[in-house]
Design a protein around this motif. Structure first.
Motif, mmCIF file in Angstrom:
data_model
loop_
_atom_site.group_PDB
_atom_site.id
_atom_site.type_symbol
_atom_site.label_atom_id
_atom_site.label_comp_id
_atom_site.label_asym_id
_atom_site.label_seq_id
_atom_site.Cartn_x
_atom_site.Cartn_y
_atom_site.Cartn_z
ATOM 1 N N HIS A 182 4.554 72.279 -25.160
ATOM 2 C CA HIS A 182 3.502 73.205 -24.754
ATOM 3 C C HIS A 182 2.399 72.479 -23.971
ATOM 4 C CE1 HIS A 182 5.562 76.007 -27.340
ATOM 5 N NE2 HIS A 182 5.376 75.227 -28.375
ATOM 6 N N GLN A 183 2.789 71.608 -23.074
ATOM 7 C CA GLN A 183 1.921 70.861 -22.163
ATOM 8 C C GLN A 183 0.899 69.975 -22.876
ATOM 9 O OE1 GLN A 183 0.757 74.317 -20.157
ATOM 10 N NE2 GLN A 183 2.751 74.522 -19.204
ATOM 11 N N ALA A 184 1.298 69.431 -24.023
ATOM 12 C CA ALA A 184 0.445 68.505 -24.759
ATOM 13 C C ALA A 184 1.347 67.511 -25.498
ATOM 14 C CB ALA A 184 -0.438 69.247 -25.742
ATOM 15 N N TYR A 185 0.801 66.345 -25.818
ATOM 16 C CA TYR A 185 1.539 65.334 -26.567
ATOM 17 C C TYR A 185 1.106 65.359 -28.028
ATOM 18 C CZ TYR A 185 3.199 63.387 -22.184
ATOM 19 O OH TYR A 185 3.805 63.216 -20.975
ATOM 20 N N PHE A 186 2.073 65.155 -28.918
ATOM 21 C CA PHE A 186 1.817 65.196 -30.360
ATOM 22 C C PHE A 186 2.415 63.970 -31.031
ATOM 23 C CE2 PHE A 186 1.924 69.531 -28.840
ATOM 24 C CZ PHE A 186 0.778 70.075 -29.398
ATOM 25 N N THR A 187 1.679 63.396 -31.989
ATOM 26 C CA THR A 187 2.165 62.253 -32.761
ATOM 27 C C THR A 187 2.216 62.570 -34.258
ATOM 28 O OG1 THR A 187 -0.071 61.358 -32.905
ATOM 29 C CG2 THR A 187 1.321 60.571 -31.083
ATOM 30 N N GLU A 188 1.678 63.715 -34.654
ATOM 31 C CA GLU A 188 1.718 64.138 -36.054
ATOM 32 C C GLU A 188 2.178 65.580 -36.124
ATOM 33 O OE1 GLU A 188 -2.181 63.630 -37.655
ATOM 34 O OE2 GLU A 188 -1.867 61.507 -38.026
ATOM 35 N N GLY A 189 2.776 65.941 -37.264
ATOM 36 C CA GLY A 189 3.243 67.302 -37.423
ATOM 37 C C GLY A 189 3.275 67.715 -38.879
ATOM 38 N N GLN A 190 3.342 69.008 -39.084
ATOM 39 C CA GLN A 190 3.446 69.606 -40.415
ATOM 40 C C GLN A 190 4.921 69.943 -40.635
ATOM 41 O OE1 GLN A 190 0.594 70.176 -42.255
ATOM 42 N NE2 GLN A 190 1.698 71.008 -43.989
ATOM 43 N N TYR A 191 5.580 69.254 -41.556
ATOM 44 C CA TYR A 191 7.008 69.435 -41.808
ATOM 45 C C TYR A 191 7.218 70.481 -42.899
ATOM 46 C CZ TYR A 191 8.136 65.132 -39.243
ATOM 47 O OH TYR A 191 8.299 64.182 -38.272
ATOM 48 N N TRP A 192 8.169 71.384 -42.687
ATOM 49 C CA TRP A 192 8.561 72.338 -43.727
ATOM 50 C C TRP A 192 10.036 72.692 -43.567
ATOM 51 C CZ3 TRP A 192 10.048 77.309 -42.237
ATOM 52 C CH2 TRP A 192 9.656 77.715 -40.964
ATOM 53 N N ILE A 193 10.631 73.133 -44.684
ATOM 54 C CA ILE A 193 12.068 73.416 -44.734
ATOM 55 C C ILE A 193 12.273 74.788 -45.379
ATOM 56 C CG2 ILE A 193 14.244 72.717 -45.812
ATOM 57 C CD1 ILE A 193 13.298 69.866 -45.619
ATOM 58 N N LYS A 238 1.259 79.552 -43.051
ATOM 59 C CA LYS A 238 1.868 80.568 -43.910
ATOM 60 C C LYS A 238 2.427 81.717 -43.085
ATOM 61 C CE LYS A 238 -0.614 79.809 -48.211
ATOM 62 N NZ LYS A 238 -1.533 80.402 -49.204
ATOM 63 N N ASP A 239 1.718 82.096 -42.027
ATOM 64 C CA ASP A 239 2.186 83.166 -41.153
ATOM 65 C C ASP A 239 3.476 82.757 -40.434
ATOM 66 O OD1 ASP A 239 1.947 85.726 -39.802
ATOM 67 O OD2 ASP A 239 1.496 84.510 -38.010
ATOM 68 N N LEU A 240 3.555 81.506 -39.996
ATOM 69 C CA LEU A 240 4.767 81.011 -39.341
ATOM 70 C C LEU A 240 5.960 81.040 -40.295
ATOM 71 C CD1 LEU A 240 6.248 79.580 -36.993
ATOM 72 C CD2 LEU A 240 5.343 77.427 -37.883
ATOM 73 N N ILE A 241 5.758 80.595 -41.519
ATOM 74 C CA ILE A 241 6.831 80.583 -42.515
ATOM 75 C C ILE A 241 7.222 82.021 -42.875
ATOM 76 C CG2 ILE A 241 7.406 79.943 -44.889
ATOM 77 C CD1 ILE A 241 5.587 77.471 -44.470
ATOM 78 N N LYS A 242 6.231 82.882 -43.053
ATOM 79 C CA LYS A 242 6.502 84.276 -43.396
ATOM 80 C C LYS A 242 7.260 84.980 -42.270
ATOM 81 C CE LYS A 242 4.081 88.461 -44.822
ATOM 82 N NZ LYS A 242 2.763 89.054 -45.093
ATOM 83 N N THR A 243 6.883 84.714 -41.032
ATOM 84 C CA THR A 243 7.566 85.306 -39.884
ATOM 85 C C THR A 243 9.025 84.863 -39.830
ATOM 86 O OG1 THR A 243 5.494 85.324 -38.654
ATOM 87 C CG2 THR A 243 7.501 85.543 -37.373
ATOM 88 N N ALA A 302 0.239 69.707 -36.199
ATOM 89 C CA ALA A 302 -0.611 69.170 -37.260
ATOM 90 C C ALA A 302 -1.958 69.871 -37.208
ATOM 91 C CB ALA A 302 -0.790 67.671 -37.064
ATOM 92 N N HIS A 303 -2.670 69.842 -38.283
ATOM 93 C CA HIS A 303 -4.015 70.406 -38.399
ATOM 94 C C HIS A 303 -4.034 71.920 -38.172
ATOM 95 C CE1 HIS A 303 -4.983 66.200 -38.276
ATOM 96 N NE2 HIS A 303 -4.629 66.101 -37.010
ATOM 97 N N LEU A 304 -2.905 72.587 -38.447
ATOM 98 C CA LEU A 304 -2.894 74.050 -38.395
ATOM 99 C C LEU A 304 -3.675 74.590 -39.584
ATOM 100 C CD1 LEU A 304 0.711 75.374 -37.634
ATOM 101 C CD2 LEU A 304 -1.330 75.739 -36.288
ATOM 102 N N ALA A 305 -4.353 75.686 -39.377
ATOM 103 C CA ALA A 305 -4.997 76.344 -40.510
ATOM 104 C C ALA A 305 -3.907 76.795 -41.477
ATOM 105 C CB ALA A 305 -5.800 77.545 -40.016
ATOM 106 N N GLU A 306 -4.212 76.766 -42.750
ATOM 107 C CA GLU A 306 -3.211 77.124 -43.757
ATOM 108 C C GLU A 306 -2.674 78.535 -43.530
ATOM 109 O OE1 GLU A 306 -2.748 77.450 -48.598
ATOM 110 O OE2 GLU A 306 -4.392 76.281 -47.764
ATOM 111 N N SER A 307 -3.547 79.431 -43.087
ATOM 112 C CA SER A 307 -3.103 80.808 -42.832
ATOM 113 C C SER A 307 -2.110 80.866 -41.668
ATOM 114 C CB SER A 307 -4.305 81.703 -42.552
ATOM 115 O OG SER A 307 -5.012 81.240 -41.414
ATOM 116 N N ASN A 308 -2.302 80.013 -40.652
ATOM 117 C CA ASN A 308 -1.357 79.971 -39.526
ATOM 118 C C ASN A 308 0.007 79.463 -39.966
ATOM 119 O OD1 ASN A 308 -2.743 81.041 -37.388
ATOM 120 N ND2 ASN A 308 -3.499 79.077 -36.635
#
Length: 112
Positions: A55-66, A20-25, A12-18
């Protein structure tokens, strides 16, 4: 080639460019190996049903994409390995929708 759906939860809270880069990759990995990307859906940021340690951290929110794509099963294995080590990805899964695009399962939200 089988028709797949990749469901991915990114940090969650990823920069939009990050994001987009993940999806593009991910799409580039499929295209370079001879697959065909059919489309993307961004579900946005949502609460995760249960806390995830990644990755050695706990997360309760995420950015979902398909991502919907046609590809060889070996491509999904390679893409899965790359997503597993990517620090932006919390969880991912591949769902085989059918043996070809024509015989795939109709998505309830897209029918008629």
């Amino acid at each position: 080639m089988p028709f797949y759906e990749l469901v991915c939860i990114a940090r969650a809270h990823l920069a939009e460019s990050n994001l987009k880069d993940l999806i593009k990759t991910s799409a580039t990995q499929v295209l370079q190996r001879g697959g065909v990307v059919r489309g993307f859906d961004n579900w946005g940021e949502m609460k995760i049903p249960h806390r995830i340690k990644r990755h050695q951290a706990y997360f309760t929110e995420g950015q979902y994409w398909i991502m919907h794509f046609d590809a060889n099963p070996l491509i999904t294995q390679d893409l899965g390995k790359k997503l597993s080590v990517d620090s932006r990805v919390l969880r991912h899964t591949f769902i085989k929708l059918g043996d070809t695009l024509e015989t795939s399962i109709a998505r309830p939200d897209k029918s008629q």
